[in-house]
Design a protein around this motif. Structure first.
Motif, PDB file in Angstrom:
ATOM      1  N   PRO A  16      67.974  68.271 -14.151  1.00 45.30           N
ATOM      2  CA  PRO A  16      67.242  68.807 -15.308  1.00 45.30           C
ATOM      3  C   PRO A  16      66.442  70.012 -14.848  1.00 45.30           C
ATOM      4  CG  PRO A  16      66.127  66.832 -14.475  1.00 45.30           C
ATOM      5  CD  PRO A  16      67.343  67.048 -13.612  1.00 45.30           C
ATOM      6  N   MET A  17      66.516  71.116 -15.573  1.00 49.56           N
ATOM      7  CA  MET A  17      65.735  72.301 -15.212  1.00 49.56           C
ATOM      8  C   MET A  17      65.211  72.954 -16.485  1.00 49.56           C
ATOM      9  SD  MET A  17      67.929  73.885 -12.018  1.00 49.56           S
ATOM     10  CE  MET A  17      66.576  74.751 -11.231  1.00 49.56           C
ATOM     11  N   ALA A  18      63.893  72.894 -16.652  1.00 51.78           N
ATOM     12  CA  ALA A  18      63.255  73.451 -17.844  1.00 51.78           C
ATOM     13  C   ALA A  18      63.545  74.939 -17.946  1.00 51.78           C
ATOM     14  CB  ALA A  18      61.753  73.204 -17.777  1.00 51.78           C
ATOM     15  N   MET A  41      63.603  68.948 -19.511  1.00 55.27           N
ATOM     16  CA  MET A  41      62.607  67.917 -19.827  1.00 55.27           C
ATOM     17  C   MET A  41      61.977  68.195 -21.195  1.00 55.27           C
ATOM     18  SD  MET A  41      59.339  68.774 -17.404  1.00 55.27           S
ATOM     19  CE  MET A  41      58.206  70.102 -17.769  1.00 55.27           C
ATOM     20  N   GLN A  70      65.835  63.961 -20.187  1.00 61.36           N
ATOM     21  CA  GLN A  70      64.608  63.584 -19.464  1.00 61.36           C
ATOM     22  C   GLN A  70      63.389  63.747 -20.365  1.00 61.36           C
ATOM     23  OE1 GLN A  70      62.737  66.191 -16.490  1.00 61.36           O
ATOM     24  NE2 GLN A  70      63.086  64.554 -15.015  1.00 61.36           N
ATOM     25  N   LYS A 139      62.998  60.029 -12.046  1.00 63.58           N
ATOM     26  CA  LYS A 139      63.113  61.107 -11.061  1.00 63.58           C
ATOM     27  C   LYS A 139      61.735  61.368 -10.471  1.00 63.58           C
ATOM     28  CE  LYS A 139      64.954  65.799 -10.478  1.00 63.58           C
ATOM     29  NZ  LYS A 139      63.836  66.750 -10.530  1.00 63.58           N
ATOM     30  N   HIS A 169      63.473  63.515  -4.962  1.00 60.04           N
ATOM     31  CA  HIS A 169      63.393  64.897  -4.483  1.00 60.04           C
ATOM     32  C   HIS A 169      62.508  64.871  -3.239  1.00 60.04           C
ATOM     33  CE1 HIS A 169      61.574  69.193  -5.245  1.00 60.04           C
ATOM     34  NE2 HIS A 169      62.316  69.138  -4.165  1.00 60.04           N
ATOM     35  N   ARG A 171      60.508  66.486  -1.584  1.00 58.98           N
ATOM     36  CA  ARG A 171      59.304  67.304  -1.387  1.00 58.98           C
ATOM     37  C   ARG A 171      58.127  66.600  -2.054  1.00 58.98           C
ATOM     38  NH1 ARG A 171      63.134  71.306  -2.369  1.00 58.98           N
ATOM     39  NH2 ARG A 171      63.290  72.852  -0.703  1.00 58.98           N
ATOM     40  N   TYR A 177      58.049  73.899  -4.729  1.00 57.57           N
ATOM     41  CA  TYR A 177      59.479  74.074  -4.408  1.00 57.57           C
ATOM     42  C   TYR A 177      59.661  74.737  -3.044  1.00 57.57           C
ATOM     43  CZ  TYR A 177      59.957  72.803  -9.219  1.00 57.57           C
ATOM     44  OH  TYR A 177      59.894  72.106 -10.404  1.00 57.57           O
ATOM     45  N   ASN A 200      68.035  64.429  -3.838  1.00 57.90           N
ATOM     46  CA  ASN A 200      67.836  65.773  -4.386  1.00 57.90           C
ATOM     47  C   ASN A 200      66.961  66.611  -3.453  1.00 57.90           C
ATOM     48  OD1 ASN A 200      65.527  67.129  -6.659  1.00 57.90           O
ATOM     49  ND2 ASN A 200      67.593  67.931  -6.503  1.00 57.90           N
ATOM     50  N   ASP A 202      67.464  70.904  -1.796  1.00 56.73           N
ATOM     51  CA  ASP A 202      68.130  71.767  -0.818  1.00 56.73           C
ATOM     52  C   ASP A 202      69.625  71.529  -0.664  1.00 56.73           C
ATOM     53  OD1 ASP A 202      65.890  73.239  -0.337  1.00 56.73           O
ATOM     54  OD2 ASP A 202      65.302  72.156   1.472  1.00 56.73           O
ATOM     55  N   ALA A 224      70.267  71.443  -7.889  1.00 54.61           N
ATOM     56  CA  ALA A 224      69.355  72.169  -8.792  1.00 54.61           C
ATOM     57  C   ALA A 224      69.475  73.673  -8.554  1.00 54.61           C
ATOM     58  CB  ALA A 224      67.929  71.659  -8.635  1.00 54.61           C
ATOM     59  N   ARG A 225      68.569  74.268  -7.761  1.00 53.16           N
ATOM     60  CA  ARG A 225      68.553  75.736  -7.676  1.00 53.16           C
ATOM     61  C   ARG A 225      69.847  76.319  -7.132  1.00 53.16           C
ATOM     62  NH1 ARG A 225      63.194  76.208  -4.348  1.00 53.16           N
ATOM     63  NH2 ARG A 225      64.136  74.284  -3.573  1.00 53.16           N
TER      64      ARG A 225
HETATM   65  C1  LIG Z   1      62.908  76.509 -12.800  1.00 49.72           C
HETATM   66  C2  LIG Z   1      62.937  75.027 -12.498  1.00 49.72           C
HETATM   67  C3  LIG Z   1      62.844  74.128 -13.547  1.00 49.72           C
HETATM   68  C4  LIG Z   1      62.846  72.752 -13.279  1.00 49.72           C
HETATM   69  N1  LIG Z   1      62.744  71.870 -14.326  1.00 49.72           N
HETATM   70  C5  LIG Z   1      62.752  70.526 -14.059  1.00 49.72           C
HETATM   71  C6  LIG Z   1      62.695  69.572 -15.124  1.00 49.72           C
HETATM   72  O1  LIG Z   1      62.654  69.915 -16.323  1.00 49.72           O
HETATM   73  N2  LIG Z   1      62.686  68.260 -14.784  1.00 49.72           N
HETATM   74  C7  LIG Z   1      62.733  67.844 -13.472  1.00 49.72           C
HETATM   75  O2  LIG Z   1      62.718  66.646 -13.217  1.00 49.72           O
HETATM   76  N3  LIG Z   1      62.814  68.720 -12.467  1.00 49.72           N
HETATM   77  C8  LIG Z   1      62.840  70.040 -12.735  1.00 49.72           C
HETATM   78  N4  LIG Z   1      62.963  70.913 -11.694  1.00 49.72           N
HETATM   79  C9  LIG Z   1      63.160  70.405 -10.320  1.00 49.72           C
HETATM   80  C10 LIG Z   1      64.645  70.283  -9.970  1.00 49.72           C
HETATM   81  O3  LIG Z   1      65.303  69.395 -10.851  1.00 49.72           O
HETATM   82  C11 LIG Z   1      64.831  69.799  -8.525  1.00 49.72           C
HETATM   83  O4  LIG Z   1      64.225  68.542  -8.393  1.00 49.72           O
HETATM   84  C12 LIG Z   1      64.202  70.738  -7.498  1.00 49.72           C
HETATM   85  O5  LIG Z   1      64.477  72.092  -7.801  1.00 49.72           O
HETATM   86  C13 LIG Z   1      64.677  70.412  -6.066  1.00 49.72           C
HETATM   87  O6  LIG Z   1      66.050  70.622  -5.903  1.00 49.72           O
HETATM   88  P1  LIG Z   1      66.624  71.956  -5.179  1.00 49.72           P
HETATM   89  O7  LIG Z   1      65.916  72.077  -3.863  1.00 49.72           O
HETATM   90  O8  LIG Z   1      68.103  71.683  -5.028  1.00 49.72           O
HETATM   91  O9  LIG Z   1      66.322  73.091  -6.088  1.00 49.72           O
HETATM   92  C14 LIG Z   1      62.952  72.284 -11.939  1.00 49.72           C
HETATM   93  C15 LIG Z   1      63.068  73.213 -10.900  1.00 49.72           C
HETATM   94  C16 LIG Z   1      63.051  74.567 -11.154  1.00 49.72           C
HETATM   95  C17 LIG Z   1      63.171  75.533 -10.000  1.00 49.72           C
END
Ligand SMILES: Cc1cc2nc3c(=O)[nH]c(=O)nc-3n(C[C@H](O)[C@H](O)[C@H](O)COP(=O)(O)O)c2cc1C
Length: 317
Positions: A16-18, A41, A70, A139, A169, A171, A177, A200, A202, A224-225
């Protein structure tokens, strides 16, 4: 892997990524083979008040694939009410956000702040699980900060309260992040609970996905990213986990073709003004690494018509 009674075709789950995983991007992630796609979310209160923007965020019509929605909030009753709405709209899985680090969220004891309130976290999970038939997941992060790492405790509470899976995640909230995700916490959570654990943090390459599975024993991985401007990462990770297969990186022509299709779909769904605003960040990601990317990005940010953007993207090939 299975989440409750829901069997996923593969264990590669997209996060999920807002502001990012809207309908258009979810469709792309599904076309890349995501085992389960997550929406952005949404606030429990906004849902229960019938907030129009929130209902737009939740336009999941026609998305028949495993789809996780979410919700975030801090009141067990309101979260349960929101979960019922989300289930009625058609979510296949409901995830509870215990990871968001944003100050305006944690100030209300929402998102990652819930990790500092394990009793309340448990009440929320129980209340949501009891309210809906669909599987409920949680999560979370590693903990609030390095002095209060408690993902194990929260995962065990989630399991006890009936959650079907947890995502960890690696972290802390304090890290937001930045820094490297600690995969060892994923391994420790996996050893501490019997429900599926999704790792989750990296995953930037398909190899990272495989390494995370091997290093932690997790049941699924969440990207995610790494998928921003590179949704092919999903497809590559699915192939890598299936048979160690390598997939060729998409060439510029393929990347621009997808960027243009993405743009067209966003404009179709949100209109030209909103659609172009939404697409600017995606286009900046799609053009990453090409020659003159920063000049092109400036140009992209000036353009206000889909046709002009489309022409620009075509000219890059
Ligand atoms: C721009 C952005 C928006 C995000 N939105 C959400 C979200 O809505 N809900 C959530 O649980 N995590 C959100 N995350 C966190 C990611 O889902 C993920 O847990 C986090 O980026 C770590 O994974 P990565 O290292 O692969 O990026 C967001 C992260 C970013 C960078």
């Amino acid at each position: 892997m299975k989440i409750g009674s829901l069997a996923l075709a593969n264990p590669v789950i997209t996060a999920p990524m807002a502001g990012i995983t809207d309908k258009a991007f979810r469709e792309i992630l599904k076309s890349m083979g995501s085992g389960m796609v997550s929406a952005e979310m949404v606030s429990d209160k906004a849902l229960t008040y019938g907030n129009r923007n929130t209902l737009e965020l939740l336009d999941i019509q026609g998305e028949a694939y495993p789809l996780c929605v979410q919700i975030f909030g801090s009141e067990p009753d309101v979260m349960a009410e929101a979960a019922v709405i989300v289930a009625e709209i058609g979510a296949h899985v409901i995830d509870i956000n215990m990871g968001c680090p944003a100050p305006k969220i944690v100030r209300n004891r929402e998102g990652s702040a819930l990790m500092r309130h394990p009793i309340l976290a448990g009440e929320i999970i129980q209340s949501v699980v009891q309210a809906v038939q669909v599987p409920v997941t949680v999560k979370m992060r590693k903990g609030w900060d390095e002095s209060s790492v408690n993902a194990l405790e929260i995962a065990q509470i989630a399991e006890k309260m009936g959650a079907a899976a947890v995502t960890v995640h690696g972290r802390t909230r304090d890290q937001f992040y930045s820094g490297q995700a600690d995969w060892s916490i994923i391994r420790r959570v996996k050893q501490a609970v019997a429900i599926p654990v999704i790792g989750n943090g990296d995953i930037w390459s398909a190899e990272d996905g495989l390494r995370m599975m091997e290093a932690t024993g997790c049941d699924g991985v969440m990207i995610a990213r790494g998928m921003l401007g590179n949704p092919w990462l999903v497809q590559n990770t699915v192939a890598m986990l299936k048979d160690g297969g390598e997939t060729a990186a998409p060439d510029l022509e393929v990347r621009m073709a997808l960027a243009r299709a993405h743009l067209a779909r966003v404009v179709e769904l949100k209109g030209e003004v909103q659609g172009i605003k939404q697409m600017r960040k995606h286009l900046a990601w799609y053009i990453r690494g090409i020659r003159d990317a920063s000049r092109i990005r400036t140009e992209i940010n000036r353009i206000t018509r889909q046709a002009d953007l489309d022409r620009l993207l075509l000219s890059l090939v």
